[in-house]
Design a protein around this motif. Structure first.
Motif, PDB file in Angstrom:
ATOM      1  N   ILE A   1     -70.919  58.398  75.407  1.00  0.00           N
ATOM      2  CA  ILE A   1     -71.336  58.449  74.145  1.00  0.00           C
ATOM      3  C   ILE A   1     -72.999  57.771  73.927  1.00  0.00           C
ATOM      4  O   ILE A   1     -73.646  58.408  73.432  1.00  0.00           O
ATOM      5  N   SER A   2     -72.940  56.604  74.832  1.00  0.00           N
ATOM      6  CA  SER A   2     -74.136  55.819  74.150  1.00  0.00           C
ATOM      7  C   SER A   2     -75.240  55.590  75.275  1.00  0.00           C
ATOM      8  O   SER A   2     -76.482  54.731  75.150  1.00  0.00           O
ATOM      9  N   ILE A   3     -75.218  56.108  76.434  1.00  0.00           N
ATOM     10  CA  ILE A   3     -76.139  56.034  77.470  1.00  0.00           C
ATOM     11  C   ILE A   3     -77.549  56.422  76.810  1.00  0.00           C
ATOM     12  O   ILE A   3     -78.490  55.809  77.024  1.00  0.00           O
ATOM     13  N   PRO A   4     -77.451  57.872  76.248  1.00  0.00           N
ATOM     14  CA  PRO A   4     -78.548  58.408  75.704  1.00  0.00           C
ATOM     15  C   PRO A   4     -79.313  57.211  74.420  1.00  0.00           C
ATOM     16  O   PRO A   4     -80.533  57.539  74.114  1.00  0.00           O
ATOM     17  N   ILE A   5     -78.389  56.596  73.884  1.00  0.00           N
ATOM     18  CA  ILE A   5     -78.937  56.006  72.654  1.00  0.00           C
ATOM     19  C   ILE A   5     -79.567  54.452  72.866  1.00  0.00           C
ATOM     20  O   ILE A   5     -80.566  54.252  72.613  1.00  0.00           O
ATOM     21  N   SER A   6     -78.821  54.008  73.900  1.00  0.00           N
ATOM     22  CA  SER A   6     -79.419  52.407  74.134  1.00  0.00           C
ATOM     23  C   SER A   6     -79.402  52.289  75.749  1.00  0.00           C
ATOM     24  O   SER A   6     -79.590  50.964  76.067  1.00  0.00           O
ATOM     25  N   ASN A   7     -78.855  52.852  76.312  1.00  0.00           N
ATOM     26  CA  ASN A   7     -78.513  52.799  77.792  1.00  0.00           C
ATOM     27  C   ASN A   7     -77.358  51.947  78.006  1.00  0.00           C
ATOM     28  O   ASN A   7     -76.862  51.543  79.124  1.00  0.00           O
ATOM     29  N   THR A   8     -76.514  51.866  76.839  1.00  0.00           N
ATOM     30  CA  THR A   8     -75.091  51.369  76.817  1.00  0.00           C
ATOM     31  C   THR A   8     -75.099  49.631  77.077  1.00  0.00           C
ATOM     32  O   THR A   8     -75.274  49.561  78.350  1.00  0.00           O
ATOM     33  N   SER A   9     -74.956  48.931  76.330  1.00  0.00           N
ATOM     34  CA  SER A   9     -74.690  47.508  76.621  1.00  0.00           C
ATOM     35  C   SER A   9     -73.257  47.164  76.268  1.00  0.00           C
ATOM     36  O   SER A   9     -72.366  47.252  77.358  1.00  0.00           O
ATOM     37  N   VAL A  10     -72.836  47.031  74.963  1.00  0.00           N
ATOM     38  CA  VAL A  10     -71.582  46.244  74.623  1.00  0.00           C
ATOM     39  C   VAL A  10     -71.360  45.205  75.278  1.00  0.00           C
ATOM     40  O   VAL A  10     -70.038  44.822  75.447  1.00  0.00           O
ATOM     41  N   ASN A  11     -72.298  44.417  76.002  1.00  0.00           N
ATOM     42  CA  ASN A  11     -72.024  43.460  76.781  1.00  0.00           C
ATOM     43  C   ASN A  11     -73.244  42.660  76.851  1.00  0.00           C
ATOM     44  O   ASN A  11     -74.030  43.057  77.618  1.00  0.00           O
ATOM     45  N   PRO A  12     -73.286  41.553  76.178  1.00  0.00           N
ATOM     46  CA  PRO A  12     -74.684  40.819  76.375  1.00  0.00           C
ATOM     47  C   PRO A  12     -75.067  40.167  77.957  1.00  0.00           C
ATOM     48  O   PRO A  12     -76.216  40.240  78.149  1.00  0.00           O
ATOM     49  N   ALA A  13     -73.940  39.842  78.626  1.00  0.00           N
ATOM     50  CA  ALA A  13     -74.132  39.351  80.074  1.00  0.00           C
ATOM     51  C   ALA A  13     -74.879  40.789  80.911  1.00  0.00           C
ATOM     52  O   ALA A  13     -75.711  40.591  81.866  1.00  0.00           O
ATOM     53  N   ARG A  14     -74.262  41.920  80.518  1.00  0.00           N
ATOM     54  CA  ARG A  14     -74.876  42.916  81.301  1.00  0.00           C
ATOM     55  C   ARG A  14     -76.339  43.468  81.015  1.00  0.00           C
ATOM     56  O   ARG A  14     -77.104  43.632  81.591  1.00  0.00           O
ATOM     57  N   SER A  15     -76.720  43.043  79.495  1.00  0.00           N
ATOM     58  CA  SER A  15     -78.084  43.275  79.356  1.00  0.00           C
ATOM     59  C   SER A  15     -78.789  42.185  79.725  1.00  0.00           C
ATOM     60  O   SER A  15     -80.112  42.463  80.024  1.00  0.00           O
ATOM     61  N   THR A  16     -78.474  40.934  79.780  1.00  0.00           N
ATOM     62  CA  THR A  16     -79.247  39.825  80.530  1.00  0.00           C
ATOM     63  C   THR A  16     -79.559  39.943  81.646  1.00  0.00           C
ATOM     64  O   THR A  16     -80.439  39.428  82.369  1.00  0.00           O
ATOM     65  N   GLY A  17     -78.662  40.421  82.351  1.00  0.00           N
ATOM     66  CA  GLY A  17     -78.646  40.521  84.004  1.00  0.00           C
ATOM     67  C   GLY A  17     -79.750  41.297  84.510  1.00  0.00           C
ATOM     68  O   GLY A  17     -80.369  40.918  85.395  1.00  0.00           O
ATOM     69  N   VAL A  18     -79.977  42.147  83.788  1.00  0.00           N
ATOM     70  CA  VAL A  18     -81.446  43.038  84.159  1.00  0.00           C
ATOM     71  C   VAL A  18     -82.351  42.865  83.488  1.00  0.00           C
ATOM     72  O   VAL A  18     -83.715  43.352  83.986  1.00  0.00           O
ATOM     73  N   ALA A  19     -82.544  42.442  82.500  1.00  0.00           N
ATOM     74  CA  ALA A  19     -83.628  42.647  81.399  1.00  0.00           C
ATOM     75  C   ALA A  19     -84.807  41.740  81.906  1.00  0.00           C
ATOM     76  O   ALA A  19     -85.884  42.417  81.845  1.00  0.00           O
ATOM     77  N   PHE A  20     -84.816  40.640  82.598  1.00  0.00           N
ATOM     78  CA  PHE A  20     -85.874  39.952  82.898  1.00  0.00           C
ATOM     79  C   PHE A  20     -86.304  40.616  84.272  1.00  0.00           C
ATOM     80  O   PHE A  20     -87.618  40.258  84.598  1.00  0.00           O
ATOM     81  N   PHE A  21     -85.482  41.275  84.839  1.00  0.00           N
ATOM     82  CA  PHE A  21     -86.074  41.899  86.338  1.00  0.00           C
ATOM     83  C   PHE A  21     -86.811  43.191  85.954  1.00  0.00           C
ATOM     84  O   PHE A  21     -87.764  43.675  86.492  1.00  0.00           O
TER      85      PHE A  21
END
Length: 254
Positions: free
Chosen positions: A190-210
């Motif tokens: 559903i949401s890869i096109p919308i936000s690249n799909t998070s629903v998980n702060p650890a997933r988002s944090t894991g790659v954001a700074f790289f």
């Protein structure tokens, strides 16, 4: 040597979150878009896994690690799930900070490994290439902040409702990891096109700074929205579907 149960739980959350980020984001980084040429070089064709493959990869990470270590820690691998579990009475509130630290550490470790591996390819540019989440110009299809906020809250809430339901003692035994993994797959479809799909702060944090390229500045949304959605999902389940004081409800998630 016997590892104390609290340490084993945190280790399970760290390794589980590492696998989720490494497998899910890794599939997006390395395999989502691949182009091959015919033998004569006249035509090209897509051989990458695309959105469907990435969605399945995220689902498979949860299925495999939930079966592997879910019996140890509950198989959260996600701060929003831990919050929803605490709201619903499945996890003691005192355990939440430790779970969050372990999950973020696992996500960041996976992001680091992905960056190191990806950097081994000549010409690799990390900015915008590390499967980060985003809105506006950083959304895959250009969805704005409000759209991403609503999608992330709604999808995380439903994720919690499914998780709490399939891990209830009255649910069919042994199938919870499959149901949870398939739900995460659907969420990504559903949401890869919308936000690249998070629903998980650890997933988002894991790659954001790289990833850089605006992802760290937008990371706040991918903490706020999943946590709000997790709390809402936990409240909805205990209010509408769980019997108060029931001894038939499991204390763990998977």
């Amino acid at each position: 040597m016997v590892i104390p149960a609290p340490v084993a739980k945190l280790a399970a959350e760290l390794f589980g979150t590492f696998w989720l980020v490494f497998g899910g984001c890794g599939s997006a980084i390395f395999a989502a878009k691949q182009v091959a040429q015919s033998d004569n070089g006249a035509t090209t064709f897509q051989v990458g896994i695309g959105y469907l493959g990435v969605a399945l990869a995220f689902g498979l990470t949860v299925v495999t690690m939930a079966y592997a270590v879910g019996h140890i820690s509950g198989g959260h691998f996600n701060p929003a799930i831990s919050l929803g579990a605490a709201v619903s009475g499945r996890l003691p509130w005192k355990d939440v900070p430790g779970y969050w630290i372990a999950q973020v550490a696992g996500g960041l470790s996976a992001g680091l490994m992905l960056w190191i591996i990806a950097s081994g390819k000549e010409g690799f540019e990390r900015k915008g290439s590390m499967a980060a989440n985003g809105y506006g110009d950083h959304s895959p299809d250009g969805y704005g902040l409000v759209s991403v906020l609503i999608a992330e809250i709604l999808l995380t809430a439903f994720f919690l409702i499914v998780i709490l339901g399939v891990t209830d003692a009255k649910a069919p035994a042994g199938f919870a990891p499959l149901a949870i993994g398939l739900t995460l797959t659907l969420i990504h479809l559903i949401s890869i096109p919308i936000s690249n799909t998070s629903v998980n702060p650890a997933r988002s944090t894991g790659v954001a700074f790289f990833n850089g390229n605006g992802a760290p500045a937008q990371l706040w949304l991918f903490w706020v929205a999943p946590l709000v959605g997790g709390a809402i999902g936990g409240l909805i389940y205990v209010t509408l579907f769980a019997k108060e004081g029931s001894e038939d409800t499991q204390s763990e998630l998977a």
